[in-house]
Motif scaffolding. Structure first.
Motif, short mmCIF file in Angstrom:
data_model
loop_
_atom_site.label_atom_id
_atom_site.label_comp_id
_atom_site.label_asym_id
_atom_site.label_seq_id
_atom_site.Cartn_x
_atom_site.Cartn_y
_atom_site.Cartn_z
N ASP A 10 0.78 -1.03 0.03
CA ASP A 10 0.24 -0.21 0.33
C ASP A 10 1.03 1.39 0.18
OD1 ASP A 10 -2.05 2.58 0.68
OD2 ASP A 10 -2.96 0.74 2.12
N GLU A 12 0.22 4.51 -0.11
CA GLU A 12 0.39 5.34 1.24
C GLU A 12 0.80 5.35 2.48
OE1 GLU A 12 -3.46 6.27 1.18
OE2 GLU A 12 -4.18 7.68 -0.65
N ARG A 13 1.08 4.15 2.75
CA ARG A 13 1.46 3.19 4.21
C ARG A 13 2.96 2.67 4.05
NH1 ARG A 13 -2.99 3.99 7.18
NH2 ARG A 13 -5.13 4.86 6.14
N ALA A 36 -1.92 10.27 4.13
CA ALA A 36 -2.54 9.13 4.73
C ALA A 36 -3.48 9.09 5.64
CB ALA A 36 -1.93 7.93 4.61
N GLU A 37 -4.55 8.31 6.09
CA GLU A 37 -5.76 8.82 6.67
C GLU A 37 -5.01 7.33 7.97
OE1 GLU A 37 -9.44 7.65 5.69
OE2 GLU A 37 -9.59 9.69 4.60
N ASP A 38 -5.57 7.84 9.11
CA ASP A 38 -5.72 7.65 10.06
C ASP A 38 -3.50 6.33 10.31
OD1 ASP A 38 -8.58 7.48 10.93
OD2 ASP A 38 -8.35 5.81 9.45
N ILE A 39 -2.62 7.23 9.89
CA ILE A 39 -1.84 6.88 10.26
C ILE A 39 -1.17 7.82 11.98
CG2 ILE A 39 0.54 7.47 10.04
CD1 ILE A 39 0.79 6.42 7.32
N TRP A 69 3.45 1.65 8.04
CA TRP A 69 3.23 2.88 8.51
C TRP A 69 1.41 2.10 8.82
CZ3 TRP A 69 4.73 7.19 11.43
CH2 TRP A 69 6.19 6.88 10.59
N PRO A 70 1.32 1.22 9.50
CA PRO A 70 -0.65 0.42 9.53
C PRO A 70 -1.60 1.58 9.92
CG PRO A 70 0.94 -0.45 10.98
CD PRO A 70 2.05 0.14 10.84
N GLN A 71 -2.41 1.11 9.97
CA GLN A 71 -3.85 2.08 10.70
C GLN A 71 -3.46 1.27 11.90
OE1 GLN A 71 -6.48 0.78 7.98
NE2 GLN A 71 -7.79 3.45 8.17
N ASP A 72 -3.07 0.51 12.71
CA ASP A 72 -3.28 0.07 13.87
C ASP A 72 -2.06 0.13 14.84
OD1 ASP A 72 -2.36 -2.10 12.50
OD2 ASP A 72 -3.67 -3.82 13.48
N HIS A 163 0.53 -7.77 9.62
CA HIS A 163 0.97 -7.37 9.03
C HIS A 163 1.90 -7.67 8.37
CE1 HIS A 163 -1.56 -4.06 9.62
NE2 HIS A 163 -1.33 -4.37 10.94
#
Length: 201
Positions: A10, A12-13, A36-39, A69-72, A163
């Motif tokens: 991905d 973006e991440r 990116a969102e939610d990083i 750089w995952p969301q969680d 991941h």
């Protein structure tokens, strides 16, 4: 031997690490991640420090090094190294002697049947902040591939491992332009029978 690693990412991440840490490259990567969102929220300067530090982890044997750089979870680094194998039996011997405990990796369509282990440490300069990393090895008599999750804070380890498992499942290695798949590394190895982090009995 010329080896190449292929994996879906991905963009973006993920930052593809090149061993570079010059200011312009780091700033561009940090700015792209900021969109990116939610990083994990942090000042762009701190994000740039994470990226610059991650770039220093790349080794000469690495055919791929990524900072995810995952969301969680907080960012973490995964390296894929490929080198000449000392032979399947020698790899097994080194695992027996070098890893405190190991487990079979779920057989991979692309990489074969490998072994994995966890290694514990501490933040440099601190004996009170624990870290935990992970490695898996796939091999035949000619080629050895090692996937490494660079040490992260122990509390973040369980967030990172799903991941990493997904990345390994998707990973493909090409050697001299041909798809490579390791042999049955687990044959003759007795796996560790102990509780691993996140498991319950």
């Amino acid at each position: 031997m010329r080896a190449v690693a292929e994996v879906g990412i991905d963009e973006e991440r993920v930052v593809v690490l090149t061993g570079r840490s010059d200011t312009d490259w780091v700033a561009a990567a940090a700015a792209r991640l900021g969109a990116a969102e939610d990083i994990a929220p942090m000042p762009v300067e701190l994000r740039a420090e994470f990226i610059a530090h991650a770039a220093t982890a790349v080794t000469p044997h690495d055919v791929l090094a990524l900072q995810l750089w995952p969301q969680d979870a907080f960012p973490f680094v995964v390296r894929v190294s490929v080198q000449e194998s000392p032979g399947l039996e020698e790899v097994r011997r080194r695992i027996r002697e070098g890893a405190a405990s190991w487990r079979a990796v779920s057989p991979s369509e692309h990489l074969g049947s490998g072994c994995q282990w966890i290694f514990d440490g501490e933040v440099p300069g601190s004996e009170q902040i624990a870290t935990r990393g992970w490695q898996a090895v796939f091999a035949d008599d000619a080629v050895m591939t090692v996937v490494t999750l660079e040490p992260v804070l122990a509390d973040a380890f369980l967030l990172a491992t799903p991941h990493v498992a997904a990345l390994v499942d998707d990973l493909r290695i090409l050697v001299d332009g041909e798809p490579w798949r390791g042999g049955d590394l687990n044959r003759g190895l007795v796996m560790a029978d102990e509780e691993w982090p996140g498991e319950s009995r």
